[in-house]
Design a protein around this motif. Structure first.
Motif, mmCIF file in Angstrom:
data_model
loop_
_atom_site.group_PDB
_atom_site.id
_atom_site.type_symbol
_atom_site.label_atom_id
_atom_site.label_comp_id
_atom_site.label_asym_id
_atom_site.label_seq_id
_atom_site.Cartn_x
_atom_site.Cartn_y
_atom_site.Cartn_z
ATOM 1 N N ALA A 1 0.832 -1.209 0.000
ATOM 2 C CA ALA A 1 0.000 0.000 0.000
ATOM 3 C C ALA A 1 0.868 1.261 0.000
ATOM 4 O O ALA A 1 0.605 2.212 -0.759
ATOM 5 C CB ALA A 1 -0.923 -0.005 1.219
ATOM 6 N N ALA A 2 1.921 1.262 0.835
ATOM 7 C CA ALA A 2 2.795 2.444 0.910
ATOM 8 C C ALA A 2 3.531 2.657 -0.409
ATOM 9 O O ALA A 2 3.668 3.788 -0.884
ATOM 10 C CB ALA A 2 3.792 2.282 2.055
ATOM 11 N N SER A 3 3.981 1.554 -1.007
ATOM 12 C CA SER A 3 4.677 1.676 -2.289
ATOM 13 C C SER A 3 3.726 2.157 -3.373
ATOM 14 O O SER A 3 4.085 2.981 -4.222
ATOM 15 C CB SER A 3 5.285 0.327 -2.695
ATOM 16 O OG SER A 3 6.196 -0.101 -1.725
ATOM 17 N N GLY A 4 2.512 1.624 -3.346
ATOM 18 C CA GLY A 4 1.501 2.035 -4.329
ATOM 19 C C GLY A 4 1.182 3.517 -4.203
ATOM 20 O O GLY A 4 1.084 4.246 -5.196
ATOM 21 N N TRP A 5 1.044 3.951 -2.936
ATOM 22 C CA TRP A 5 0.742 5.373 -2.712
ATOM 23 C C TRP A 5 1.929 6.250 -3.148
ATOM 24 O O TRP A 5 1.745 7.309 -3.749
ATOM 25 C CB TRP A 5 0.396 5.632 -1.252
ATOM 26 C CG TRP A 5 -0.151 7.013 -1.058
ATOM 27 C CD1 TRP A 5 0.532 8.124 -0.678
ATOM 28 C CD2 TRP A 5 -1.483 7.442 -1.304
ATOM 29 N NE1 TRP A 5 -0.296 9.223 -0.656
ATOM 30 C CE2 TRP A 5 -1.544 8.819 -1.033
ATOM 31 C CE3 TRP A 5 -2.650 6.769 -1.730
ATOM 32 C CZ2 TRP A 5 -2.719 9.560 -1.169
ATOM 33 C CZ3 TRP A 5 -3.816 7.501 -1.855
ATOM 34 C CH2 TRP A 5 -3.839 8.881 -1.578
ATOM 35 N N GLY A 6 3.132 5.756 -2.843
ATOM 36 C CA GLY A 6 4.331 6.489 -3.249
ATOM 37 C C GLY A 6 4.405 6.640 -4.763
ATOM 38 O O GLY A 6 4.779 7.703 -5.271
ATOM 39 N N THR B 1 0.705 14.057 -0.566
ATOM 40 C CA THR B 1 1.775 13.381 0.176
ATOM 41 C C THR B 1 1.244 12.807 1.496
ATOM 42 O O THR B 1 0.599 13.516 2.264
ATOM 43 C CB THR B 1 2.905 14.370 0.481
ATOM 44 O OG1 THR B 1 3.370 14.912 -0.758
ATOM 45 C CG2 THR B 1 4.063 13.678 1.185
ATOM 46 N N ALA B 2 1.523 11.528 1.718
ATOM 47 C CA ALA B 2 1.135 10.888 2.977
ATOM 48 C C ALA B 2 2.383 10.734 3.841
ATOM 49 O O ALA B 2 3.307 10.031 3.442
ATOM 50 C CB ALA B 2 0.515 9.529 2.701
ATOM 51 N N ALA C 1 -0.519 12.574 -6.402
ATOM 52 C CA ALA C 1 -1.429 12.330 -5.267
ATOM 53 C C ALA C 1 -0.890 13.076 -4.048
ATOM 54 O O ALA C 1 0.315 13.330 -3.960
ATOM 55 C CB ALA C 1 -1.500 10.838 -4.981
ATOM 56 N N ALA D 1 1.807 6.627 -6.737
ATOM 57 C CA ALA D 1 0.750 7.581 -7.115
ATOM 58 C C ALA D 1 1.211 9.022 -6.870
ATOM 59 O O ALA D 1 0.891 9.927 -7.640
ATOM 60 C CB ALA D 1 -0.520 7.278 -6.312
ATOM 61 N N GLU D 2 1.955 9.214 -5.765
ATOM 62 C CA GLU D 2 2.497 10.556 -5.486
ATOM 63 C C GLU D 2 3.444 10.997 -6.599
ATOM 64 O O GLU D 2 3.407 12.132 -7.068
ATOM 65 C CB GLU D 2 3.282 10.546 -4.168
ATOM 66 C CG GLU D 2 2.424 10.579 -2.930
ATOM 67 C CD GLU D 2 3.288 10.566 -1.667
ATOM 68 O OE1 GLU D 2 4.486 10.880 -1.744
ATOM 69 O OE2 GLU D 2 2.749 10.216 -0.613
#
Lengths: 137, 62
Positions: A96-101, A111-112, A109, A103-104
């Motif tokens: 999930a973190a890699s996917g979000w990264g 930044t989380a 996307a 997307a960023e």
């Protein structure tokens, strides 16, 4: 509620409550950590913020001690279940973190902050632990 | 792996809780062993064999 052989309904309830309590402690620690992080972020750079950061670090330390204490209190079968839950939760969080990264990087996307990984792991781990516990009760 | 734990425990007249106590594991572990959903480590297999006064291969079979 499934009762083990020779187990009274009261004991079966107690067994399930013990397992639920572990998940509740896990979620509570994640929630307290998150609260300190959010407070520190909103408090700016003053003494209150520094105190909140120190408290958040303290919660992480307690969290680690709780994990160690739990791990030592389990027998080999229970430890296997815990490790399975930890491995699954870690895998989900990493993906999930890699996917979000990604997307960023590609889709701009929002930044989380990486600091949210610990509470996110807490939620996923507690959920998986409950599901695995139900499968092997 | 198949095992004769339930039968042997019955012969001794022990409950799952009693066997769990003697083997120093949880009752959930005994339940998982008896239902064949979990294969014990060698130390636990030796402990169980000792408790029943049997050899490991008399209790567990591949």
């Amino acid at each position: 509620m499934t009762e083990l052989e020779g187990e009274t309904p009261g004991h079966a309830r107690g067994r399930l409550l013990r397992r639920a309590r572990q998940s509740m402690i896990e979620l509570a620690l994640g929630g307290v950590f998150l609260a300190f992080v959010v407070f520190a972020d909103r408090a700016g750079s003053g003494a209150a913020s520094a105190a909140a950061v120190a408290a958040a670090v303290g919660v992480l330390a307690v969290w680690l001690l709780v994990y160690i204490w739990w791990h030592r209190s389990f027998d080999e079968f229970e430890r296997g279940l815990e490790l399975k839950a930890i491995a699954l939760a870690a895998g989900i969080i990493i993906v999930a973190a890699s996917g979000w990264g990604l997307a960023e990087l590609v889709l701009d996307a929002p930044t989380a902050p990486i600091v949210f990984i610990a509470p996110a792991f807490s939620v996923v781990y507690a959920t998986i632990r409950m599901l695995i516990g139900r499968a092997y009760r | 792996m198949k095992n004769r734990l339930r039968d042997l425990r019955g012969e001794k007249g022990w409950s799952q809780a009693r066997l769990a106590e003697l083997a120093r594991v949880s009752r959930q572990t005994i339940q998982a062993l008896e239902s064949g959903r979990y294969d014990p480590s060698l130390p636990l297999a030796f402990t169980l064999a000792k408790l029943f006064g049997r050899r490991i291969e008399d209790i567990f079979e591949p």
